[in-house]
Motif scaffolding. Sequence first.
Motif, PDB file in Angstrom:
ATOM      1  N   VAL A 178     -13.166   1.926  -4.658  1.00  0.00           N
ATOM      2  CA  VAL A 178     -12.606   3.018  -3.851  1.00  0.00           C
ATOM      3  C   VAL A 178     -11.689   2.455  -2.771  1.00  0.00           C
ATOM      4  N   LEU A 179     -12.133   1.406  -2.096  1.00  0.00           N
ATOM      5  CA  LEU A 179     -11.326   0.800  -1.037  1.00  0.00           C
ATOM      6  C   LEU A 179     -10.058   0.151  -1.597  1.00  0.00           C
ATOM      7  N   LYS A 180     -10.152  -0.385  -2.792  1.00  0.00           N
ATOM      8  CA  LYS A 180      -8.963  -0.935  -3.452  1.00  0.00           C
ATOM      9  C   LYS A 180      -7.933   0.165  -3.680  1.00  0.00           C
ATOM     10  N   GLU A 181      -8.391   1.295  -4.209  1.00  0.00           N
ATOM     11  CA  GLU A 181      -7.480   2.420  -4.443  1.00  0.00           C
ATOM     12  C   GLU A 181      -6.870   2.896  -3.128  1.00  0.00           C
ATOM     13  N   ALA A 182      -7.692   2.963  -2.083  1.00  0.00           N
ATOM     14  CA  ALA A 182      -7.206   3.408  -0.773  1.00  0.00           C
ATOM     15  C   ALA A 182      -6.195   2.421  -0.196  1.00  0.00           C
ATOM     16  N   PHE A 183      -6.443   1.134  -0.410  1.00  0.00           N
ATOM     17  CA  PHE A 183      -5.531   0.096   0.088  1.00  0.00           C
ATOM     18  C   PHE A 183      -4.127   0.293  -0.486  1.00  0.00           C
ATOM     19  N   TYR A 184      -4.035   0.563  -1.776  1.00  0.00           N
ATOM     20  CA  TYR A 184      -2.727   0.746  -2.396  1.00  0.00           C
ATOM     21  C   TYR A 184      -2.144   2.138  -2.139  1.00  0.00           C
ATOM     22  N   HIS A 185      -2.996   3.081  -1.786  1.00  0.00           N
ATOM     23  CA  HIS A 185      -2.560   4.454  -1.546  1.00  0.00           C
ATOM     24  C   HIS A 185      -2.065   4.666  -0.118  1.00  0.00           C
ATOM     25  N   GLU A 186      -2.645   3.928   0.839  1.00  0.00           N
ATOM     26  CA  GLU A 186      -2.394   4.159   2.267  1.00  0.00           C
ATOM     27  C   GLU A 186      -1.031   3.614   2.699  1.00  0.00           C
ATOM     28  N   SER A 187      -0.386   4.335   3.637  1.00  0.00           N
ATOM     29  CA  SER A 187       0.920   3.905   4.155  1.00  0.00           C
ATOM     30  C   SER A 187       0.859   3.519   5.636  1.00  0.00           C
ATOM     31  N   ASP A 188      -0.177   3.945   6.345  1.00  0.00           N
ATOM     32  CA  ASP A 188      -0.319   3.652   7.772  1.00  0.00           C
ATOM     33  C   ASP A 188      -0.923   2.254   7.939  1.00  0.00           C
ATOM     34  N   LYS A 189      -0.195   1.357   8.598  1.00  0.00           N
ATOM     35  CA  LYS A 189      -0.646  -0.036   8.695  1.00  0.00           C
ATOM     36  C   LYS A 189      -1.935  -0.190   9.491  1.00  0.00           C
ATOM     37  N   ASN A 190      -2.171   0.705  10.449  1.00  0.00           N
ATOM     38  CA  ASN A 190      -3.424   0.621  11.194  1.00  0.00           C
ATOM     39  C   ASN A 190      -4.622   0.924  10.288  1.00  0.00           C
ATOM     40  N   VAL A 191      -4.443   1.893   9.409  1.00  0.00           N
ATOM     41  CA  VAL A 191      -5.512   2.223   8.468  1.00  0.00           C
ATOM     42  C   VAL A 191      -5.646   1.118   7.422  1.00  0.00           C
ATOM     43  N   ILE A 192      -4.520   0.596   6.968  1.00  0.00           N
ATOM     44  CA  ILE A 192      -4.556  -0.508   5.999  1.00  0.00           C
ATOM     45  C   ILE A 192      -5.314  -1.698   6.572  1.00  0.00           C
ATOM     46  N   ALA A 193      -5.053  -2.012   7.845  1.00  0.00           N
ATOM     47  CA  ALA A 193      -5.736  -3.135   8.488  1.00  0.00           C
ATOM     48  C   ALA A 193      -7.246  -2.925   8.470  1.00  0.00           C
ATOM     49  N   ARG A 194      -7.681  -1.694   8.764  1.00  0.00           N
ATOM     50  CA  ARG A 194      -9.116  -1.422   8.757  1.00  0.00           C
ATOM     51  C   ARG A 194      -9.678  -1.498   7.335  1.00  0.00           C
ATOM     52  N   ILE A 195      -8.935  -1.007   6.356  1.00  0.00           N
ATOM     53  CA  ILE A 195      -9.403  -1.091   4.969  1.00  0.00           C
ATOM     54  C   ILE A 195      -9.575  -2.547   4.558  1.00  0.00           C
ATOM     55  N   ILE A 196      -8.631  -3.390   4.957  1.00  0.00           N
ATOM     56  CA  ILE A 196      -8.744  -4.819   4.649  1.00  0.00           C
ATOM     57  C   ILE A 196     -10.004  -5.399   5.286  1.00  0.00           C
ATOM     58  N   GLU A 197     -10.237  -5.033   6.543  1.00  0.00           N
ATOM     59  CA  GLU A 197     -11.436  -5.533   7.234  1.00  0.00           C
ATOM     60  C   GLU A 197     -12.709  -5.052   6.552  1.00  0.00           C
ATOM     61  N   LEU A 198     -12.708  -3.807   6.065  1.00  0.00           N
ATOM     62  CA  LEU A 198     -13.874  -3.267   5.355  1.00  0.00           C
ATOM     63  C   LEU A 198     -14.106  -4.027   4.051  1.00  0.00           C
ATOM     64  N   ILE A 199     -13.040  -4.230   3.300  1.00  0.00           N
ATOM     65  CA  ILE A 199     -13.155  -4.986   2.046  1.00  0.00           C
ATOM     66  C   ILE A 199     -13.683  -6.386   2.330  1.00  0.00           C
ATOM     67  N   SER A 200     -13.139  -6.987   3.376  1.00  0.00           N
ATOM     68  CA  SER A 200     -13.516  -8.354   3.736  1.00  0.00           C
ATOM     69  C   SER A 200     -15.010  -8.482   4.015  1.00  0.00           C
ATOM     70  N   THR A 201     -15.549  -7.538   4.786  1.00  0.00           N
ATOM     71  CA  THR A 201     -16.961  -7.647   5.166  1.00  0.00           C
ATOM     72  C   THR A 201     -17.903  -7.262   4.024  1.00  0.00           C
ATOM     73  N   ILE A 202     -17.475  -6.344   3.158  1.00  0.00           N
ATOM     74  CA  ILE A 202     -18.319  -5.970   2.022  1.00  0.00           C
ATOM     75  C   ILE A 202     -18.309  -7.072   0.962  1.00  0.00           C
ATOM     76  N   ALA A 203     -17.117  -7.607   0.688  1.00  0.00           N
ATOM     77  CA  ALA A 203     -16.973  -8.638  -0.347  1.00  0.00           C
ATOM     78  C   ALA A 203     -17.291 -10.037   0.178  1.00  0.00           C
ATOM     79  N   VAL A 204     -17.484 -10.154   1.481  1.00  0.00           N
ATOM     80  CA  VAL A 204     -17.718 -11.448   2.148  1.00  0.00           C
ATOM     81  C   VAL A 204     -16.574 -12.402   1.793  1.00  0.00           C
ATOM     82  N   LYS A 205     -15.371 -11.964   2.136  1.00  0.00           N
ATOM     83  CA  LYS A 205     -14.160 -12.716   1.822  1.00  0.00           C
ATOM     84  C   LYS A 205     -13.215 -12.632   3.012  1.00  0.00           C
TER      85      LYS A 205
END
Length: 236
Positions: A178-205
């Motif tokens: 879901v977060l992957k789809e949102a990452f490619y769907h989102e255009s607002d960089k502030n939201v993209i930054a948070r999505i990246i942080e969410l992916i990072s902490t869930i995937a431990v990457k």
Amino acid sequence: MSNLETIVACYNKARSIESTHEADKIKAKFELEKELLSSNDDEVIEFHYNCLGDTGDETIYFTCRAAFSKRKNIEPFLLSKLAVEHDKHKIADIIHILGRIRSDKAMEMAKYNLVDEDDYIREVCLYVIGWTGSIPEVGVLSFHLMNESTQKLRITAGSALRQIAWRITESKSVILEVLKEAFYHESDKNVIARIIELISTIAVKNLGIREDKDNPNFLLGDIDKAIAKTKKFLGP
């Protein structure tokens, strides 16, 4: 003085202290919480509930809301209020408290009110679903992550998904998709930054974006480099 008179006096005293007097304010809020929880009289609980409508002093307002979550057997009172309450902020606070006490009704009330036009109610409903939801609620949060009108609400939906991922291990793969789809769907960089942080902490990457340790609402990192790194990690 009666219990109520003592509590009202304590509340007024706490409200009168300027936030710049930090030590006095902290002492006053702890004293207020102690006084509020010292009585289960109907009139005291009613006064405590009415304090939720007074948001002029955030420190005292949050103290009153947090204290409500510590009251025993308060669910019937909250549900009775929710049935008749018209104040949007109080409705949101009731749902928040139901979520905090892990009421069996919290999820139902959050889903029911998630269609409300009021942004604050939807924000609260989203994070309460994060606290109490499971895999079936991933789709609900995904919709709001993709479609909410403000960046704050989209971020809240994403953070709620992480709450589920942290609580329910088997949900992680679904939520990462879901977060992957949102990452490619989102255009607002502030939201993209948070999505990246969410992916990072869930995937431990480490994907180049992290929360400031002193302020989790503030993100650190080079967003353009992080986007490139995340695209490489997620793939097409």
